[in-house]
Motif scaffolding. Sequence first.
Motif, PDB file in Angstrom:
ATOM      1  N   ALA A 135      66.217  38.954 -77.126  1.00 32.48           N
ATOM      2  CA  ALA A 135      66.142  39.541 -75.783  1.00 32.48           C
ATOM      3  C   ALA A 135      67.520  39.885 -75.229  1.00 32.48           C
ATOM      4  O   ALA A 135      67.692  40.908 -74.558  1.00 32.48           O
ATOM      5  N   LEU A 136      68.516  39.032 -75.492  1.00 35.04           N
ATOM      6  CA  LEU A 136      69.843  39.219 -74.909  1.00 35.04           C
ATOM      7  C   LEU A 136      70.744  40.182 -75.684  1.00 35.04           C
ATOM      8  O   LEU A 136      71.611  40.822 -75.101  1.00 35.04           O
ATOM      9  N   ALA A 137      70.571  40.250 -76.992  1.00 36.51           N
ATOM     10  CA  ALA A 137      71.494  41.007 -77.843  1.00 36.51           C
ATOM     11  C   ALA A 137      71.754  42.437 -77.372  1.00 36.51           C
ATOM     12  O   ALA A 137      72.922  42.830 -77.247  1.00 36.51           O
ATOM     13  N   PRO A 138      70.734  43.234 -77.067  1.00 38.87           N
ATOM     14  CA  PRO A 138      71.030  44.615 -76.657  1.00 38.87           C
ATOM     15  C   PRO A 138      71.816  44.694 -75.346  1.00 38.87           C
ATOM     16  O   PRO A 138      72.646  45.576 -75.169  1.00 38.87           O
TER      17      PRO A 138
ATOM     18  N   PHE B  32      77.582  32.275 -77.770  1.00 36.13           N
ATOM     19  CA  PHE B  32      76.344  31.809 -77.143  1.00 36.13           C
ATOM     20  C   PHE B  32      75.165  32.627 -77.659  1.00 36.13           C
ATOM     21  O   PHE B  32      74.138  32.076 -78.061  1.00 36.13           O
ATOM     22  N   ARG B  33      75.322  33.940 -77.656  1.00 38.49           N
ATOM     23  CA  ARG B  33      74.246  34.830 -78.119  1.00 38.49           C
ATOM     24  C   ARG B  33      73.859  34.527 -79.560  1.00 38.49           C
ATOM     25  O   ARG B  33      72.680  34.481 -79.900  1.00 38.49           O
ATOM     26  N   ASP B  34      74.853  34.299 -80.426  1.00 38.90           N
ATOM     27  CA  ASP B  34      74.590  34.165 -81.854  1.00 38.90           C
ATOM     28  C   ASP B  34      74.245  32.754 -82.317  1.00 38.90           C
ATOM     29  O   ASP B  34      73.529  32.583 -83.305  1.00 38.90           O
ATOM     30  N   GLU B  35      74.736  31.715 -81.609  1.00 35.58           N
ATOM     31  CA  GLU B  35      74.533  30.345 -82.075  1.00 35.58           C
ATOM     32  C   GLU B  35      73.566  29.525 -81.224  1.00 35.58           C
ATOM     33  O   GLU B  35      72.891  28.648 -81.750  1.00 35.58           O
TER      34      GLU B  35
ATOM     35  N   ALA C 180      71.456  30.921 -78.311  1.00 36.84           N
ATOM     36  CA  ALA C 180      70.261  31.648 -77.883  1.00 36.84           C
ATOM     37  C   ALA C 180      69.152  31.707 -78.938  1.00 36.84           C
ATOM     38  O   ALA C 180      67.972  31.689 -78.573  1.00 36.84           O
ATOM     39  N   PRO C 181      69.455  31.726 -80.240  1.00 41.50           N
ATOM     40  CA  PRO C 181      68.364  31.734 -81.223  1.00 41.50           C
ATOM     41  C   PRO C 181      67.506  30.468 -81.211  1.00 41.50           C
ATOM     42  O   PRO C 181      66.399  30.463 -81.726  1.00 41.50           O
ATOM     43  N   ARG C 182      68.002  29.401 -80.600  1.00 37.45           N
ATOM     44  CA  ARG C 182      67.252  28.133 -80.536  1.00 37.45           C
ATOM     45  C   ARG C 182      66.198  28.156 -79.427  1.00 37.45           C
ATOM     46  O   ARG C 182      65.371  27.261 -79.336  1.00 37.45           O
ATOM     47  N   VAL C 183      66.250  29.177 -78.572  1.00 33.73           N
ATOM     48  CA  VAL C 183      65.286  29.306 -77.473  1.00 33.73           C
ATOM     49  C   VAL C 183      64.273  30.385 -77.844  1.00 33.73           C
ATOM     50  O   VAL C 183      64.654  31.495 -78.209  1.00 33.73           O
ATOM     51  N   VAL C 184      62.993  30.030 -77.742  1.00 35.07           N
ATOM     52  CA  VAL C 184      61.952  31.010 -78.022  1.00 35.07           C
ATOM     53  C   VAL C 184      61.385  31.552 -76.719  1.00 35.07           C
ATOM     54  O   VAL C 184      61.389  30.873 -75.692  1.00 35.07           O
ATOM     55  N   VAL C 185      60.924  32.773 -76.783  1.00 38.86           N
ATOM     56  CA  VAL C 185      60.312  33.434 -75.635  1.00 38.86           C
ATOM     57  C   VAL C 185      58.849  33.649 -75.986  1.00 38.86           C
ATOM     58  O   VAL C 185      58.518  34.162 -77.056  1.00 38.86           O
TER      59      VAL C 185
ATOM     60  N   LEU D 283      72.803  43.015 -60.867  1.00 41.37           N
ATOM     61  CA  LEU D 283      72.528  44.071 -61.828  1.00 41.37           C
ATOM     62  C   LEU D 283      71.168  43.819 -62.472  1.00 41.37           C
ATOM     63  O   LEU D 283      70.864  42.680 -62.838  1.00 41.37           O
ATOM     64  N   THR D 284      70.375  44.852 -62.590  1.00 40.08           N
ATOM     65  CA  THR D 284      69.121  44.731 -63.309  1.00 40.08           C
ATOM     66  C   THR D 284      69.441  44.707 -64.792  1.00 40.08           C
ATOM     67  O   THR D 284      70.520  45.140 -65.222  1.00 40.08           O
ATOM     68  N   PRO D 285      68.524  44.212 -65.653  1.00 41.93           N
ATOM     69  CA  PRO D 285      68.780  44.225 -67.088  1.00 41.93           C
ATOM     70  C   PRO D 285      69.098  45.627 -67.613  1.00 41.93           C
ATOM     71  O   PRO D 285      69.936  45.779 -68.493  1.00 41.93           O
TER      72      PRO D 285
END
Length: 193
Positions: A63-66, A97-100, A102-107, A185-187
């Motif tokens: 979700a965050l990467a883009p 944070f994004r690479d190490e 955030a992948p541990r959190v599921v949506v 700011l909106t996404p």
Amino acid sequence: LELLTDSGCPDLVLEAVKVIRALIEQHQKFVFVANEGGDRALLTIGQALHPLEYAVVYTLRDALAPMLEDWHCRGAVTVDERWDGVSLTPEQWVMRFRDEVAPRVVVGVFRATRLSPPQIFYAHEDHVDVAARVALADSVLHDTRGFPQLIDLASQVCRHVYGGGSLQSLAETAYAAHGVPFQYLTPAEVGSR
């Protein structure tokens, strides 16, 4: 996302990452249920769920990467900038944070009752089943809303004790204390920067 976007205050970004990182890597047992709409694709999947069902769809990194791809920071860092003893720039903090982390959190998405809309949730990958079941059990108490009652209660208490009732009002106060104007700011706006 709001805590990671470039606010002109890199100290806030680094301190936010430290807190979120500790929650995800050390505590691990959490569930966050979004209080507003969100990803329409997720909500569409949620509409197909039966009552008391949930689906895990992707990770927080996905979700965050883009939106963080071209993230840059303005301003000087005045807080400890070491991640596990290694000094990093704010940009390196956010990308790490994004690479190490955030992948541990599921949506995912759940549907509490037949009459309720689906709700988007976030949980640690190792505890997602328990987290989703707790959120579902608390959400069935709102038959038509399908939103966790404890979150509503916490929101009311925070609004009464702290005023405002939103992260945005707390962020505005924190920025004002540092003499930095708050800009929400909106996404989509973050992704276009």
